[in-house]
Write an enzyme that holds these catalytic residues in place. Structure first.
Site, mmCIF file in Angstrom:
data_model
loop_
_atom_site.group_PDB
_atom_site.id
_atom_site.type_symbol
_atom_site.label_atom_id
_atom_site.label_comp_id
_atom_site.label_asym_id
_atom_site.label_seq_id
_atom_site.Cartn_x
_atom_site.Cartn_y
_atom_site.Cartn_z
ATOM 1 N N TYR A 194 -4.272 6.678 2.963
ATOM 2 C CA TYR A 194 -3.128 6.019 3.584
ATOM 3 C C TYR A 194 -1.823 6.525 2.988
ATOM 4 C CZ TYR A 194 -2.496 3.333 -0.691
ATOM 5 O OH TYR A 194 -2.273 2.984 -1.993
ATOM 6 N N PHE B 235 6.640 4.786 -0.230
ATOM 7 C CA PHE B 235 6.520 4.076 -1.505
ATOM 8 C C PHE B 235 5.152 4.267 -2.155
ATOM 9 C CE2 PHE B 235 5.313 0.927 1.728
ATOM 10 C CZ PHE B 235 4.091 0.474 1.250
ATOM 11 N N ASP B 236 4.181 4.766 -1.396
ATOM 12 C CA ASP B 236 2.846 4.946 -1.974
ATOM 13 C C ASP B 236 2.024 5.847 -1.062
ATOM 14 O OD1 ASP B 236 0.748 4.676 -3.741
ATOM 15 O OD2 ASP B 236 0.052 2.772 -2.913
ATOM 16 N N ILE C 134 -3.528 -6.239 0.588
ATOM 17 C CA ILE C 134 -2.719 -7.148 1.398
ATOM 18 C C ILE C 134 -3.425 -7.452 2.721
ATOM 19 C CG2 ILE C 134 -0.542 -6.437 0.354
ATOM 20 C CD1 ILE C 134 -0.022 -4.776 2.897
ATOM 21 N N TYR D 298 3.740 -8.312 1.308
ATOM 22 C CA TYR D 298 3.923 -8.928 -0.009
ATOM 23 C C TYR D 298 4.817 -10.159 0.025
ATOM 24 C CZ TYR D 298 1.616 -4.822 -1.923
ATOM 25 O OH TYR D 298 0.700 -3.840 -2.212
ATOM 26 N N PHE E 194 1.874 1.413 7.339
ATOM 27 C CA PHE E 194 0.792 2.163 6.708
ATOM 28 C C PHE E 194 0.166 3.094 7.737
ATOM 29 C CE2 PHE E 194 1.130 -1.658 4.159
ATOM 30 C CZ PHE E 194 0.985 -1.192 2.860
#
Length: 218
Positions: A44, A54-55, A74, A100, A117
């Site tokens: 992902y 961010f990731d 999540i 979040y 995502f």
């Protein structure tokens, strides 16, 4: 769950139909959807609404592996992956209540952030129902959800319908009533009998039973 009218491949997965969790299917994939308790493997990339990353599991060169319905990721990611097939790819848009929330995840995720995502479902394995967790009994599909929360125990009498196939050939198709722990008297495969203690009333599932889940210990 509802299709969003402006495009055929976007579906609203939010529980209240508000559009706060949307899955956009990029590639369909094949097979069935992973069931609750399945172990899934994904790649992902997570971004904010403005496209800032961010990731990414791709950057780490290591897929993310987690078990559905255990709350380790999540809610939006878990619900989205539950609606993907093996080999499929989709983009999930998760409003804060599916990400979040009001607290965020400092310092990486600010409060009340909507996240996207881009997810690829690499593989999944059904819930392991074997007593020793050796993979001998795999729940690969839920055909009908069960009722309530109670499951039978050793000594419980159960009434089931069982249909068994091997290499496309039906070798068993019958209704049977028996006491759990005494299934051998009705020629019940051990893997079937052991799986029942983890199923709820009226639940209908498809199992894959390997040789170590078929034969009883002598």
């Amino acid at each position: 769950m509802r299709l969003i009218s402006d495009t055929y491949n976007k579906t609203d997965l939010s529980l209240d139909g508000s559009g706060s969790l949307v899955i956009e299917t990029i590639k369909e994939g094949s097979g069935t959807f992973p069931v609750s308790g399945s172990k899934v493997k994904i790649h992902y990339t997570g971004t904010f609404e403005d496209g800032t990353k961010f990731d990414s599991s791709y950057d780490r060169k290591q897929p993310l592996v987690f078990t559905l319905a255990q709350g380790t990721v999540i809610k939006g990611l878990e619900m989205g992956v539950s609606n993907m097939k093996k080999g499929g790819r989709a983009v999930l848009t998760c409003f804060p209540q599916y990400a979040y929330g009001e607290s965020g995840y400092p310092p990486k995720i600010p409060p009340n952030s909507t996240l996207k995502f881009d997810v690829e479902l690499l593989d999944w394995i059904g819930e392991d129902l074997s007593p020793n967790e050796d993979g001998g009994i795999e729940k690969v599909e839920v055909l009908q959800p069960g009722h309530g929360y109670l499951t039978p125990k050793d000594g419980s009498q159960v009434d089931i319908h069982i249909r068994g196939e091997f290499e496309g050939r039906v070798f068993e198709d019958r209704d049977v009533s028996f006491i759990i722990g005494e299934g051998s008297e009705e020629n019940i495969i051990e893997g079937v009998e052991r799986s029942l203690v983890k199923l709820r009333s009226k639940e209908c599932v498809r199992l894959k039973i390997k040789p170590n889940g078929v034969c009883r210990n002598s």
